[in-house]
Design an enzyme around this catalytic site. Structure first.
Site, PDB file in Angstrom:
ATOM      1  CD  GLU A 118      33.768  59.327  51.653  1.00 10.19           C
ATOM      2  OE1 GLU A 118      32.712  59.940  51.480  1.00 10.19           O
ATOM      3  OE2 GLU A 118      34.029  58.255  51.086  1.00 10.19           O
ATOM      4  CD  GLU A 168      33.713  56.182  46.512  1.00 10.38           C
ATOM      5  OE1 GLU A 168      34.785  56.504  47.056  1.00 10.38           O
ATOM      6  OE2 GLU A 168      32.769  55.650  47.142  1.00 10.38           O
ATOM      7  CG  ASP A 171      38.684  50.025  57.116  1.00 12.26           C
ATOM      8  OD1 ASP A 171      38.843  50.633  56.040  1.00 12.26           O
ATOM      9  OD2 ASP A 171      38.087  48.943  57.195  1.00 12.26           O
ATOM     10  CE1 TYR A 179      31.527  58.971  54.122  1.00 10.67           C
ATOM     11  CE2 TYR A 179      33.225  58.518  55.749  1.00 10.67           C
ATOM     12  CZ  TYR A 179      32.502  58.130  54.637  1.00 10.67           C
ATOM     13  OH  TYR A 179      32.752  56.926  54.031  1.00 10.67           O
ATOM     14  CG  HIS A 183      27.876  60.113  49.747  1.00  6.75           C
ATOM     15  ND1 HIS A 183      28.305  61.040  50.672  1.00  6.75           N
ATOM     16  CD2 HIS A 183      28.877  59.195  49.645  1.00  6.75           C
ATOM     17  CE1 HIS A 183      29.505  60.694  51.114  1.00  6.75           C
ATOM     18  NE2 HIS A 183      29.870  59.571  50.499  1.00  6.75           N
ATOM     19  CD  GLU A 184      28.367  56.001  47.527  1.00 11.64           C
ATOM     20  OE1 GLU A 184      29.528  56.066  47.097  1.00 11.64           O
ATOM     21  OE2 GLU A 184      28.100  55.915  48.740  1.00 11.64           O
ATOM     22  CG  HIS A 238      32.596  59.538  46.313  1.00 11.60           C
ATOM     23  ND1 HIS A 238      33.705  60.095  46.910  1.00 11.60           N
ATOM     24  CD2 HIS A 238      31.880  58.956  47.316  1.00 11.60           C
ATOM     25  CE1 HIS A 238      33.671  59.852  48.206  1.00 11.60           C
ATOM     26  NE2 HIS A 238      32.570  59.171  48.486  1.00 11.60           N
TER      27      HIS A 238
END
Length: 637
Positions: free
Chosen positions: A349, A302, A407, A415, A326-327, A330
């Site tokens: 998220e 994003e 990560d 999410y 979704h992007e 953001h």
């Protein structure tokens, strides 16, 4: 938990209700200079920065892209806010080759690079000598983890090299010397010199669309005057072309992919206006897409003004464009209001998955949105299993990632559990009240970092307004800070899946593929069907399905992935060639890592195949994907 501003009045006071009560509404027409939040939750364990002493306010890059040496070389000039009596600034560095640091007059400033950590990199400490402006002269290393250098053969056009960056979560410190923390928002500009025949694009306003001629190639200039989290600074360089879609939208990609990409995203302007109708104005100017080569590790990233997108969403029928919802979402949740640290990744998220679903509901109806939410529920359950079950610490929304790679927190707990939490609140307070709150939330915290504690304090002040019974009914703190899935979790189910589940049961029980009423199925229905089938099907049943629906050669990446997970789970040898082709033709981590995990789980049947495929595929993967799969397979490069 009380939060305070570091450099008042130079920086705004923090805006959380915990800072002394609800703040007054502010003019949101222009970005505010963001504060650095100081609390237990806002201490970023993934950065060496000490913003209470000195923080980066603006970054000015002047870099040359060198494809031969696979480096970016030049300077980063940093404007700082410095506390009284502070003597130094600490930046984040991971493998940078720093030759000198000066002030803006060119005077040398002492600097030191500390001991390196494999996750964090090393602290770059500069003695300020009274200045608030430093210039770091440096080059990125050839193996900088944020940057992927592609040969012409790895591109669609096959004639020119290509470079792109991926900064989230902490990779931008491998090519930009700054304070690489999402809570330290920075404005920035860039002057980028590239080979004459190539074009540079960045996640900022492009000041020179055609570039400027120079002896060293072609120069492109960019400016982002709104403070962003450093991981959102992004670049791509290659043989790039642009096609306008709407007044403020368009698509960049390689020329041979331009028409196909523009057709797939023809509704881009409608996406933006639909999002605005829900939660307020889009504040970033343009919203363009860059369709990248297939090695891009994510579905989308994003980056402000220029979302980076994988070509695996180019299904030809717009069936996978929910990724764009979704992007785009953001642009509010993540870019406008950003998690202050990676422990609160869910603030980016979870909100975005919820917002994405609302965009899709507005554009394609409640049933399509329900299918997406129902699939998300299943993904959440799988993520909980992978985390060790709903009692495991990593099933919480607010995580403890101390000593771990950020990560590790980028799972479907953040999410999907995050989105379910917000749907649960919506059901409890009513959609009208909830939407009004969310719109005001994005206004109050525009261009600022946020923590879980800050969000809950704001909810109590502006949404619940003293209604303790309603707060207790929802269980705010348990949702955020405790493992598990609360019993009041709202599970949105799809009526369209009832028929699909019945078809899967009949097929698994011996029914024929030709009897399945799939003529009008959506991608989501195919996903549900394939994901529901047991991992005990005999080879003839799998062959029947593959022949009837041409699954092994499907151009829809989501369907192809679901099929391969089913085939591998059933140890179906004819799918090996499809898995090989799929895994060597793209590097999207969402598909790549689960497929290698599935092969690994099949022991002597799957592990030799996994090793054979990965040996070929790994050189073409971005470091984000390769690092993950290396851990999965125990690979020692």
């Amino acid at each position: 938990m009380k939060l305070r501003s570091l450099f008042a009045p130079a920086l705004l006071c923090c805006t959380l209700a915990a800072c002394g009560g609800p703040k007054q509404e502010q003019n949101t027409s222009a970005p505010q200079t963001s504060t650095v939040l100081i609390s237990d939750e806002a201490q970023d364990l993934h950065s060496y920065a000490r913003p209470q002493e000195a923080r980066v306010r603006h970054v000015s890059l002047d870099l040359t892209v060198d494809f031969d040496r696979k480096i970016m070389e030049g300077t980063a000039a940093l404007d700082l806010d410095v506390a009284k009596d502070a003597k130094q600034v600490v930046l984040d560095d991971k493998g940078l080759v720093v030759s000198q640091v000066t002030d803006k007059e060119g005077r040398q400033l002492p600097f030191a690079i500390g001991k390196a950590d494999p996750i964090l990199g090393a602290p770059l400490t500069v003695q300020l000598g009274g200045t608030q402006h430093i210039v770091v002269h440096y080059a990125s290393a050839p193996g900088a983890a944020a940057l992927q250098w592609l040969s012409p053969a790895q591109t669609a056009g096959k004639t020119s090299p290509y470079l792109f960056s991926q900064g989230q979560a902490t990779l931008n410190r491998t090519w930009i010397p700054t304070q690489d923390s999402p809570g330290i928002r920075q404005t920035w500009d860039a002057t980028i010199t590239v080979p004459e025949e190539l074009k540079a694009v960045m996640s900022a306003e492009m000041l020179t669309p055609d570039g400027e001629e120079s002896d060293g190639g072609r120069i492109f200039r960019f400016k982002e005057d709104k403070p962003v989290a450093p991981y959102l600074i992004a670049i791509a360089v290659g043989d790039l072309a642009f096609k306008k879609i709407g007044p403020r939208t368009g698509v960049w990609t390689e020329p041979s992919m331009l028409e196909k990409s523009a057709a797939e995203f023809a509704n881009l302007e409608t996406f933006v206006s639909t999002a605005e109708s829900l939660y307020g104005p889009y504040r970033w100017g343009r919203y363009d897409l860059l369709v990248l080569p297939p090695s891009f590790p994510f579905g989308g990233m994003e980056n402000p003004r220029l979302t980076f997108v994988t070509p695996t969403v180019l299904a030809g029928d717009k069936s996978l464009v929910s990724l764009i919802a979704h992007e785009l979402a953001h642009s509010w949740s993540g870019n406008l209001v950003t998690n202050a640290t990676w422990n609160d990744f869910w603030l980016n998220e979870g909100f975005t998955v919820y917002f994405e679903n609302r965009i899709m509901e507005a554009m394609e109806g409640k049933e399509r949105a329900a299918m997406l939410a129902d699939l998300g529920w299943s993904d959440m359950q799988t993520a909980a299993t992978d985390a060790g079950g709903w009692g495991a610490p990593d099933s919480r929304l607010h995580l403890d990632l101390k000593g771990r790679d950020p990560d590790d927190g980028m799972t479907d707990i953040a999410y999907e559990k995050g989105a379910v939490f917000l749907r649960t609140i919506e059901q409890a307070v009513g959609r009208e009240r909830w939407d009004a709150y969310l719109r005001s939330y994005f206004d109050r915290f525009a261009f600022q970092p946020q923590t879980s504690a800050g969000l809950l304090a704001d909810m109590r002040a502006h949404l619940f307004k003293g209604d303790k019974a309603l707060e207790d009914k929802i269980g705010l703190d348990a949702w955020v800070y405790q493992p598990g899935l609360p019993k009041n979790a709202v599970h949105v189910t799809s009526s369209a899946f009832v028929q699909v589940d019945a078809a899967a049961k009949a097929f698994a029980g011996g029914g024929s593929a030709s009897a399945i009423p799939n003529q009008a199925w959506s991608t989501q229905q195919y996903q549900r069907f394939l994901n529901t089938l047991p991992r005990t099907l005999p080879a003839p049943k799998l062959a029947e399905l593959d022949i009837a629906w041409k699954l092994s050669s499907s151009g829809n990446s989501e369907i192809r992935f679901a099929w391969l997970m089913l085939a591998i789970g059933n140890r179906y040898p004819p799918a090996a060639a499809s898995a090989d082709q799929f895994l060597t033709s793209m590097g999207r981590r969402k598909f790549v890592d689960p497929l290698f995990k599935a092969l690994q789980a099949q022991g002597p049947w799957g592990m030799p195949l996994a090793k054979s495929i990965y040996t070929k595929a790994r050189p073409g993967y971005h470091s984000v994907t390769a690092t993950t799969v290396d851990k999965t397979l125990g690979w020692n490069p």
